[in-house]
Motif scaffolding. Sequence first.
Motif, PDB file in Angstrom:
ATOM      1  N   GLY A 229     -41.045  87.082   0.677  1.00  0.00           N
ATOM      2  CA  GLY A 229     -39.860  87.707   0.116  1.00  0.00           C
ATOM      3  C   GLY A 229     -40.165  88.490  -1.140  1.00  0.00           C
ATOM      4  O   GLY A 229     -41.228  88.350  -1.762  1.00  0.00           O
ATOM      5  N   SER A 232     -34.064  90.554  -3.998  1.00  0.00           N
ATOM      6  CA  SER A 232     -33.083  91.446  -3.391  1.00  0.00           C
ATOM      7  C   SER A 232     -32.719  92.551  -4.371  1.00  0.00           C
ATOM      8  O   SER A 232     -32.474  92.306  -5.557  1.00  0.00           O
ATOM      9  N   ASP A 236     -32.953  97.222  -0.278  1.00  0.00           N
ATOM     10  CA  ASP A 236     -32.787  96.322   0.866  1.00  0.00           C
ATOM     11  C   ASP A 236     -32.374  97.047   2.136  1.00  0.00           C
ATOM     12  O   ASP A 236     -32.955  96.843   3.212  1.00  0.00           O
ATOM     13  N   ASP A 240     -33.580  97.161   6.480  1.00  0.00           N
ATOM     14  CA  ASP A 240     -32.790  96.391   7.440  1.00  0.00           C
ATOM     15  C   ASP A 240     -33.119  96.675   8.906  1.00  0.00           C
ATOM     16  O   ASP A 240     -33.092  95.749   9.732  1.00  0.00           O
ATOM     17  N   ASP A 262     -33.667  86.460  -2.408  1.00  0.00           N
ATOM     18  CA  ASP A 262     -34.833  87.238  -1.984  1.00  0.00           C
ATOM     19  C   ASP A 262     -34.503  88.021  -0.721  1.00  0.00           C
ATOM     20  O   ASP A 262     -33.620  87.641   0.056  1.00  0.00           O
ATOM     21  N   TYR A 263     -35.239  89.096  -0.504  1.00  0.00           N
ATOM     22  CA  TYR A 263     -35.183  89.870   0.728  1.00  0.00           C
ATOM     23  C   TYR A 263     -36.487  89.641   1.487  1.00  0.00           C
ATOM     24  O   TYR A 263     -37.542  89.576   0.849  1.00  0.00           O
ATOM     25  N   PRO A 264     -36.482  89.457   2.816  1.00  0.00           N
ATOM     26  CA  PRO A 264     -35.429  89.751   3.789  1.00  0.00           C
ATOM     27  C   PRO A 264     -34.404  88.639   4.020  1.00  0.00           C
ATOM     28  O   PRO A 264     -33.515  88.802   4.875  1.00  0.00           O
ATOM     29  N   ALA A 266     -32.003  87.980   2.332  1.00  0.00           N
ATOM     30  CA  ALA A 266     -30.710  88.541   1.949  1.00  0.00           C
ATOM     31  C   ALA A 266     -30.158  89.518   2.976  1.00  0.00           C
ATOM     32  O   ALA A 266     -29.023  89.988   2.836  1.00  0.00           O
ATOM     33  N   SER A 267     -30.925  89.818   4.019  1.00  0.00           N
ATOM     34  CA  SER A 267     -30.438  90.731   5.047  1.00  0.00           C
ATOM     35  C   SER A 267     -29.341  90.056   5.874  1.00  0.00           C
ATOM     36  O   SER A 267     -29.396  88.859   6.161  1.00  0.00           O
ATOM     37  N   SER A 300     -26.761  88.460  -2.296  1.00  0.00           N
ATOM     38  CA  SER A 300     -27.639  89.606  -2.096  1.00  0.00           C
ATOM     39  C   SER A 300     -27.206  90.762  -2.997  1.00  0.00           C
ATOM     40  O   SER A 300     -26.080  90.781  -3.507  1.00  0.00           O
ATOM     41  N   SER A 303     -26.169  93.743   0.533  1.00  0.00           N
ATOM     42  CA  SER A 303     -26.020  93.575   1.981  1.00  0.00           C
ATOM     43  C   SER A 303     -24.619  93.087   2.317  1.00  0.00           C
ATOM     44  O   SER A 303     -24.081  92.192   1.647  1.00  0.00           O
TER      45      SER A 303
END
Length: 687
Positions: A229, A232, A236, A240, A262-264, A266-267, A300, A303
């Motif tokens: 990660g 976020s 972002d 996606d 964190d991303y991903p 938070a997707s 997020s 998102s």
Amino acid sequence: MTKPGRFGRLAYKTGAAAVGVLLSICLGGTAHAETPSPPPPPAAASVAVHPDINRNVKAALAGHRHRPVCAPATLRHASCNSVKDLDVGGPLASAATVPAGYAPTDLQAAYKLPSATAGTGMTVAVVDAYDDPTAEADLATYRAKYGLPPCSSASGCFTKVDQRGGSAYPGPDTGWGTETSLDLDMVSAACPLCKILLVESDTTAVSDLGAAVDTAVAKGAVAVSNSYGTPSGSLDSSYDPYYNHPGVAVTASAGDNGYGADYPAASSYVTAVGGTSLVRDGSTRGWSESAWSGTGSGCSYASAKPAWQPDTGCTTRTTSDVSAVADPATGMAVYYSSGGWMVVGGTSASAPIIAAVYAMAGTPGSGSYPAQFPYLHPAQLNDVTTGANGICTPSYLCSGTAGYDGPTGLGTPSGVSAFADAATQTAPTPTPAPTPTPTPPPAHAITSPGDTVYADSSGRLYDVPATGAMKSGAARQIGHGFYSIRDMHVTDWNSDGVLDLLVQWSSGRVSVYLGSGGGLGYGPVIATQGWQGITLTVGKWTTSAPYPWLVGTNSAGGLYYWANRRGTTVDTAVRIGTGWNGLKITQLDFDADGRADLLVRTSTGAMLLYRGNGSGGIISEPRKVIGSGWQGYDILSPVPGFASPGSRGLIARYAATGTRYYYPVYTGRWGARVALAGSWKYLVIAD
């Protein structure tokens, strides 16, 4: 709301509490047919260690130091979410030494996973950066240590590709190598029957990691684990598309830096997986969990909130959705050749565990978003109500609480039902309807040979007791985790007067579950593998045998018996016929002479009588045709005592409609058939 622009990985200490390890049950004994085209013999058993039930893992790891294994995240680049115990590592003292940290049996027990039966044919992908040249060999070491079935590239169980699906692997990295070992070992621990696909991205760039996710999906993974990660932020949405794969369970670790998204993870398109501290205790479950102080959670950056997420503390997408063990102080045993046996935690452990759970739950519908599934079944999860990963408002975003919370989401697995796509599970309508809690409780799980035993699409096993006069009582749940079944047979395998269940799994394993009290327990293992091509019947094939024997055909058309002389495993196969391709057989004393016969249904629907001689063979005589029009029936179940005490008969299911019919059997002839109530389509019924 979490602050955008948060980068870097922080060191921390974790607390301690008591924990033990559940002893795994080792079942032995195999048999295979000696035929021109036999079932292959099982592989040689590994010398495997099984943790002592009294071992206190939490106490053993108390006071240890921990450190993230990968470099911190930077803009557009991710860090892996693994945390290593600095005080454990290297070779084991001896072959009998138990590695520190949790073993596969612990995870399977804590989360009630059907690991011995579910996941066959399912591919779980793990996406990691850089190459791990020893990944396959290290995986073999881990699985052999714990007695898990081998998973190699030669067998097709393990596959490694680069982010484009080829073999132009990137350069190695020790930190990400540790991460890869953790991912592969956790998928193996949770779902030892699953196939594993390792996809290695060229770099830690989110765009490269995302491309690896696309490759994993293109190669047929039903679940893809992402144990990395970056905080976020405003970028972002540009990533996606890499994670938007309807019909595939894409999991992402929530992070290891405490409160903050964190991303991903938070997707909106993934299942965000938080982390817990897992401790063995004296509760009914046998385990307790609290939110791990290091797990990520929060709002997020931008998102959109998925329609199925009901919390109100974030106007955007909230992490997490579900969780599993991640605290390095209650960490997992992992093998990586560059560091030997080690203990590793972090939400990099929880993400592959959940991906494996999704795989065991079945293939999601083509247009579904599996992140939604747990929200439809929150009662089928372990709710985590304590622990915190920071200070925030509203507090549920950083504290364990009843119901949904940020650090642990809806909770941790309690079986796999919460991760199944309800839309793809056809609801069976047996009559009477299942009632899992009978009153009063029955003396035995299977009450009579006339009972109907079936498994539904969720792996739940039921007994429908025969009450006499061709009637049935209320169905009772007597087991769970009964997925991927080829066939089942009700029998008193050890002749103790209590009915048992012999199960032939799609994997080629054949197991006996012994009846005791109100349930079924593990019993003898007839074969660990290699019986996929065998069609079996069970019965007193010889008049002198104190135990039921197996009679069956193999894919080459041979007819065999396997003698059960001890009420445990079986002898080597004895061939008693050839040319039996395409025939369905059932053991039943049709002519009432005290010797079991074979009722043989041909591909044209004719039913032939092959009378047994009572000593393991078939009487040589012209075959009598005892029926026609049987080609539409897929289940033929002998049911003594179904109509009245001492009665004999056969229940047959018509496959197209799911209707079952009872055919009374008198001395050498059929009585008039009777249609039974209910539709029994889509169920696996013991015959």
